[in-house]
Design a protein around this motif. Structure first.
Motif, PDB file in Angstrom:
ATOM      1  N   LYS A  22      24.848  44.591  49.829  1.00 41.41           N
ATOM      2  CA  LYS A  22      25.540  45.280  50.922  1.00 41.41           C
ATOM      3  C   LYS A  22      27.054  45.232  50.753  1.00 41.41           C
ATOM      4  O   LYS A  22      27.791  45.771  51.593  1.00 41.41           O
ATOM      5  N   ALA A  23      27.504  44.568  49.697  1.00 40.25           N
ATOM      6  CA  ALA A  23      28.949  44.457  49.450  1.00 40.25           C
ATOM      7  C   ALA A  23      29.207  44.767  47.978  1.00 40.25           C
ATOM      8  O   ALA A  23      29.492  43.876  47.172  1.00 40.25           O
ATOM      9  N   LEU A  24      29.096  46.048  47.633  1.00 42.35           N
ATOM     10  CA  LEU A  24      29.176  46.436  46.229  1.00 42.35           C
ATOM     11  C   LEU A  24      30.616  46.604  45.740  1.00 42.35           C
ATOM     12  O   LEU A  24      30.835  47.103  44.630  1.00 42.35           O
ATOM     13  N   ASN A  25      31.564  46.186  46.535  1.00 43.96           N
ATOM     14  CA  ASN A  25      32.959  46.174  46.086  1.00 43.96           C
ATOM     15  C   ASN A  25      33.505  44.749  46.017  1.00 43.96           C
ATOM     16  O   ASN A  25      34.718  44.526  46.054  1.00 43.96           O
ATOM     17  N   VAL A  26      32.598  43.779  45.931  1.00 40.32           N
ATOM     18  CA  VAL A  26      32.986  42.369  45.899  1.00 40.32           C
ATOM     19  C   VAL A  26      32.431  41.706  44.645  1.00 40.32           C
ATOM     20  O   VAL A  26      31.215  41.694  44.427  1.00 40.32           O
ATOM     21  N   ILE A  27      33.309  41.184  43.805  1.00 41.61           N
ATOM     22  CA  ILE A  27      32.883  40.342  42.689  1.00 41.61           C
ATOM     23  C   ILE A  27      32.681  38.933  43.245  1.00 41.61           C
ATOM     24  O   ILE A  27      33.614  38.352  43.819  1.00 41.61           O
ATOM     25  N   PRO A  28      31.492  38.349  43.107  1.00 34.99           N
ATOM     26  CA  PRO A  28      31.216  37.061  43.749  1.00 34.99           C
ATOM     27  C   PRO A  28      31.830  35.893  42.985  1.00 34.99           C
ATOM     28  O   PRO A  28      32.262  36.025  41.834  1.00 34.99           O
ATOM     29  N   ASP A  29      31.829  34.757  43.642  1.00 34.72           N
ATOM     30  CA  ASP A  29      32.304  33.529  43.005  1.00 34.72           C
ATOM     31  C   ASP A  29      31.262  32.926  42.068  1.00 34.72           C
ATOM     32  O   ASP A  29      31.627  32.277  41.078  1.00 34.72           O
ATOM     33  N   ILE A  30      29.983  33.106  42.412  1.00 35.73           N
ATOM     34  CA  ILE A  30      28.929  32.334  41.748  1.00 35.73           C
ATOM     35  C   ILE A  30      27.792  33.244  41.294  1.00 35.73           C
ATOM     36  O   ILE A  30      27.417  34.192  41.998  1.00 35.73           O
ATOM     37  N   VAL A  31      27.253  32.942  40.137  1.00 33.53           N
ATOM     38  CA  VAL A  31      26.006  33.534  39.659  1.00 33.53           C
ATOM     39  C   VAL A  31      25.064  32.392  39.298  1.00 33.53           C
ATOM     40  O   VAL A  31      25.435  31.474  38.555  1.00 33.53           O
TER      41      VAL A  31
END
Length: 391
Positions: free
Chosen positions: A244-253
């Motif tokens: 739902k937030a496809l403009n956010v690079i996350p902190d964790i994978v």
């Protein structure tokens, strides 16, 4: 020897029992109803019963004559956390729980053998009927061993049996050496710096790092492990970001998977190499990484002497339908912990054609009741041959 007449007579009861167990599946360490049925039937047959090892485990002991040899026969009792989709009269009554690997059949067959042996008593020695909880990844065998299984019930040899789709119900495979692979879990967590998807240069992207890691993972088997040594490394879980937030690079994978091998050396190699790739990838992208490798189940390797004994018993029942060459499986079974404490042999009993949902862990799988008599007869043959009464 054909299927003993007493077992043939018992087959309607065993079939009804198997289907009742199928309709009432219980997950690992939750097998209260199943273990209660097992204990009751063993006691009714005049077999001494011990309950509580591994919480829901049951061990029945039958001693006959003055023979000094003792063997253990193991059946697993637990079901899987998955739905049953096939519509059958004895379909699982509990949503999300299903006997999708045939442990209901394994339990019924060993009970059938125990009832026959207790009635006929045509052997001299001691047999322990080991009904194990929690084979499906929850550590039932290890827990039984840690709680004193082999101190309380020493065994000169221990045997396991598993159904195998693809073999006919009157076929059995008895093979020396590796049968099942080690089954270990690994987890890699890449920790970057999240940022706006339009400004990746302001952060450190763990998703790109994860992609590089995943693309490199198969080089372990393809370019590091000896090509003559079987091995499997699979990534089976990937958690990153929010759809739902496809403009956010996350902190964790977070990535998780399984590693399989037949030898201790390759098992060590897989643990080391997955960690090396994870650490190297993190360094290349300038991010942090956490790595865990959990050793769950060692490989099942059939002892030569125990295999020879099992082969003799199988030949007496199945004749020419005994396979002594059969490919090992990269699946795992914690029977391996029993085999570390006594010479062991793990055999494959036919479950009929591997079609129409007959495969293990399939939502339409069902144990083939036509195998019940053959499996029980094998157990009887093994006990009577290995614990042969003096003439």
């Amino acid at each position: 020897m054909p299927i003993p007449a007493r077992i043939e007579t018992d087959l309607p009861f065993l079939t009804e029992l198997r289907r009742d167990l199928h309709a009432h599946p219980e997950l690992g360490f939750e097998e209260e109803r199943t273990s209660g049925i097992v204990a009751k039937l063993l006691e009714e047959a005049g077999i001494k019963v011990h309950r509580g090892l591994g919480h829901t485990g049951v061990v029945g002991t039958l001693q006959v004559g003055n023979g000094t040899r003792t063997i253990g026969l193991r059946a697993d009792m637990d079901a899987l956390a998955m739905p049953e989709v096939a519509d059958r009269p004895y379909k699982s009554q509990f949503a999300g729980k299903m006997h999708a690997c045939g442990h209901d059949g394994h339990t019924a067959m060993l009970l059938g053998a125990a009832r026959h042996l207790a009635a006929t008593r045509e052997f001299s020695g001691t047999v322990h009927f080991i009904f194990q909880p929690a084979e499906e990844g929850r550590g039932g065998a290890r827990r039984m061993v840690e709680e004193g299984l082999f101190e309380l019930f020493p065994c000169d040899a221990v045997y396991g049996l598993h159904n195998m789709p693809g073999l006919a119900v009157d076929e059995i495979a008895v093979v020396e050496g590796p049968q099942l692979a080690s089954s270990d879990s690994w987890r890699v967590t890449f920790r970057g710096t999240g940022t706006h998807g339009a400004k990746p240069h302001l952060g450190k992207d763990p998703i790109t790092a994860a992609g590089t890691f995943l693309a490199s993972l198969q080089t372990i088997v393809g370019r590091v492990v000896d090509p003559l040594q079987p091995a499997v490394v699979s990534a089976c879980s990937l958690q990153a970001g929010d759809p739902k937030a496809l403009n956010v690079i996350p902190d964790i994978v977070e990535i998780g998977g399984t590693a399989r091998a037949y030898s201790p050396e390759v098992r060590d190699q897989l643990e080391e190499e997955i960690g090396r790739l994870a650490t190297g990838t993190a360094a290349m992208f300038g991010i942090a990484v956490d790595y865990q490798f959990e050793r769950r189940i060692p490989p099942v390797v059939n002892d030569s002497d125990a295999t020879a004994r099992a082969l003799g018993a199988a030949t007496a029942v199945f004749g020419a339908n005994v396979r002594t060459s059969f490919p090992p499986s990269t699946a795992g079974d914690d029977f391996a912990f029993f085999g570390q404490n006594a010479p062991g042999c793990y055999v494959w009993l036919g479950n009929g054609p591997a079609v129409d949902g007959a495969l293990h862990h399939n939502t339409a799988y069902d144990f083939n009741d036509g195998a019940l008599g053959h499996g029980a007869a094998f157990w009887v043959s093994l006990v009577e041959r290995e614990l042969k009464a003096a003439l």
